[in-house]
Motif scaffolding. Sequence first.
Motif, short mmCIF file in Angstrom:
data_model
loop_
_atom_site.label_atom_id
_atom_site.label_comp_id
_atom_site.label_asym_id
_atom_site.label_seq_id
_atom_site.Cartn_x
_atom_site.Cartn_y
_atom_site.Cartn_z
N THR A 1 0.81 -1.21 0.00
CA THR A 1 0.00 0.00 0.00
C THR A 1 0.84 1.27 0.00
O THR A 1 0.61 2.19 -0.80
CB THR A 1 -0.95 0.00 1.21
N ASP A 2 1.81 1.35 0.89
CA ASP A 2 2.62 2.57 0.98
C ASP A 2 3.36 2.84 -0.33
O ASP A 2 3.47 4.00 -0.78
CB ASP A 2 3.63 2.45 2.12
N MET A 3 3.84 1.80 -0.96
CA MET A 3 4.56 1.95 -2.22
C MET A 3 3.63 2.42 -3.33
O MET A 3 3.98 3.29 -4.13
CB MET A 3 5.19 0.59 -2.58
N VAL A 4 2.43 1.87 -3.38
CA VAL A 4 1.46 2.20 -4.42
C VAL A 4 0.96 3.63 -4.27
O VAL A 4 0.78 4.36 -5.26
CB VAL A 4 0.29 1.20 -4.42
N GLU B 1 11.36 -8.55 4.00
CA GLU B 1 11.86 -7.18 4.15
C GLU B 1 12.85 -6.85 3.04
O GLU B 1 12.81 -5.76 2.46
CB GLU B 1 12.52 -7.01 5.52
N GLU B 2 13.73 -7.79 2.73
CA GLU B 2 14.69 -7.56 1.65
C GLU B 2 13.99 -7.50 0.30
O GLU B 2 14.38 -6.73 -0.58
CB GLU B 2 15.75 -8.67 1.64
N ALA B 3 12.94 -8.30 0.12
CA ALA B 3 12.19 -8.26 -1.13
C ALA B 3 11.52 -6.91 -1.33
O ALA B 3 11.50 -6.37 -2.44
CB ALA B 3 11.16 -9.39 -1.15
N LEU B 4 10.98 -6.35 -0.25
CA LEU B 4 10.37 -5.02 -0.33
C LEU B 4 11.41 -3.96 -0.68
O LEU B 4 11.14 -3.05 -1.47
CB LEU B 4 9.68 -4.68 0.99
N LYS B 5 12.58 -4.08 -0.09
CA LYS B 5 13.65 -3.13 -0.40
C LYS B 5 14.03 -3.21 -1.87
O LYS B 5 14.23 -2.19 -2.55
CB LYS B 5 14.88 -3.40 0.47
N PHE B 6 14.15 -4.44 -2.37
CA PHE B 6 14.51 -4.60 -3.79
C PHE B 6 13.43 -4.02 -4.68
O PHE B 6 13.74 -3.29 -5.65
CB PHE B 6 14.72 -6.08 -4.13
N LEU B 7 12.16 -4.31 -4.40
CA LEU B 7 11.08 -3.81 -5.26
C LEU B 7 11.04 -2.29 -5.25
O LEU B 7 10.86 -1.67 -6.31
CB LEU B 7 9.74 -4.40 -4.82
N GLN B 8 11.23 -1.67 -4.09
CA GLN B 8 11.24 -0.21 -4.04
C GLN B 8 12.39 0.35 -4.86
O GLN B 8 12.21 1.32 -5.62
CB GLN B 8 11.35 0.27 -2.59
N TRP B 9 13.55 -0.25 -4.73
CA TRP B 9 14.70 0.19 -5.54
C TRP B 9 14.40 -0.01 -7.02
O TRP B 9 14.70 0.86 -7.85
CB TRP B 9 15.94 -0.62 -5.14
N PHE B 10 13.80 -1.15 -7.37
CA PHE B 10 13.51 -1.45 -8.77
C PHE B 10 12.57 -0.43 -9.38
O PHE B 10 12.81 0.06 -10.49
CB PHE B 10 12.92 -2.86 -8.87
N VAL B 11 11.49 -0.08 -8.68
CA VAL B 11 10.54 0.87 -9.26
C VAL B 11 11.10 2.29 -9.26
O VAL B 11 10.68 3.13 -10.07
CB VAL B 11 9.17 0.83 -8.55
N ASP B 12 12.06 2.58 -8.38
CA ASP B 12 12.71 3.89 -8.41
C ASP B 12 13.75 4.00 -9.53
O ASP B 12 13.88 5.04 -10.17
CB ASP B 12 13.40 4.17 -7.07
N GLU B 13 14.48 2.91 -9.76
CA GLU B 13 15.64 2.97 -10.65
C GLU B 13 15.45 2.29 -12.01
O GLU B 13 16.11 2.65 -12.97
CB GLU B 13 16.85 2.32 -9.95
N HIS B 14 14.59 1.29 -12.08
CA HIS B 14 14.50 0.48 -13.31
C HIS B 14 13.09 0.37 -13.88
O HIS B 14 12.87 -0.39 -14.82
CB HIS B 14 15.04 -0.94 -13.03
#
Length: 448
Positions: A126-129, A331-344
Amino acid sequence: MDIYIPGGRRAGAGLVSLTRRNFLVSSAAVIGASLAAPAVRAQSGVTLRFLNNETSASSQAALRKAGDEYEAKTGVKIIIDSSPISGSMEKAMAAINGGQPYDLMTASFIATVLEFVHAGVLVPLTDMVKRYEWGRGATWDYEGENWYYPFDYNLVMNYYRKDLYVGKRLKIPETSDQFLENCRALTALNGSNVDVGGCVVPLASDSATNWASFGNMFADGVELFDGNWNVVLDQGENADRAARFLDLYAELYKTMPPGMNTVSFAQLMSLFATGKSAHTLYSGRLVEALEATNPELADKYGVFASPGSSGGKALSYAFDGFCVFKTPQSEEALKFLQWFVDEHYVNWLLSAWMNNHPARKDIYENERWKSHPMIQKHWETMMTMKSFIESDDVVIKSIDTNGPSIDMRPCTVFNANVMPEMLQQKALANAPSADCVAAAAQRIRSLI
């Protein structure tokens, strides 16, 4: 062909005496146990497993590049496991049941996501969306949370051959009757056999039919449920409109190329790309297929929304998005997804430049995205797709979103292939349309 016979028994392939829902619920305990286990890999580095159903070479390459960059940056290894959409749900289920669930996944149907939600195996996003604005129907919440991060629409558009329309002096149809006449005009016969189909509208018992085949029905305002979740498919105007849609389908079926009982995603594209059908249904992926396999035809197509009997317009649809599972690495998966949508995120969209029709509004103003040569070449199509999601005059609906809110009940209808089998009863068994509608409605009642 596996056709549902009211009052009869239907033997299905695959899991025996085990529904997807029961499979997932029983498997939730496995994930719970894994969450409680110590993170034994923490000292030697984290590995995230990503199940990807976008299997084109460019999309797989984009994910691998992102994974390699993230590993170099953080030490977290990303393993990409790709599977076609038709088998990804089963693969995810098997991983859960085996006690080794994936950490992330691309998902393509609300029915899939809700099954995971009900099993308690997803992490909310939710927070990411909420950080972005999204187009109509691109996001939805359930129990107050968003459970996937969208990256595209899969709007089902009618593709047509502009050159054939010019040759036959046809116009883009405003009604379903006009669409039928166009399909008849463009059907090429070899004796009594259809050599070039007027259209392709699938009817196999699969997700392609659930996804693609009901735009004309939605354009006429047919509802499966009322606001209190009563089944109304066979009631009043709904029954009349649904029967009229089946009458239309039966006539369209006569213009279709042979083998329609097995046509699925790939054939919807290939029959059009090889000139074996004058119309087909698909998302933006078809444009990419034309450029790859028949670039001459890539300059001769157009798209329009499915017309209803009185001039209404609709597109059935699905979505694509990322999900995160509950695992020791959540937790690590959430970090990766946030990085992915920010950078890629833009890289990912451009890996399937027309199929990944942006769900996020800001992407349409992204200079790098807009300047991609193929998006520039097919700008008219992209802007037509954008107009569909912006216009209140175009209905956007699907089998698994039917009803007053997001709920498992329409998803159950989707997964049980009730609506495709209604088409089969009409087109293959030549049953009266009213009887097909009544049987489908009764089957829905029995399922929910």
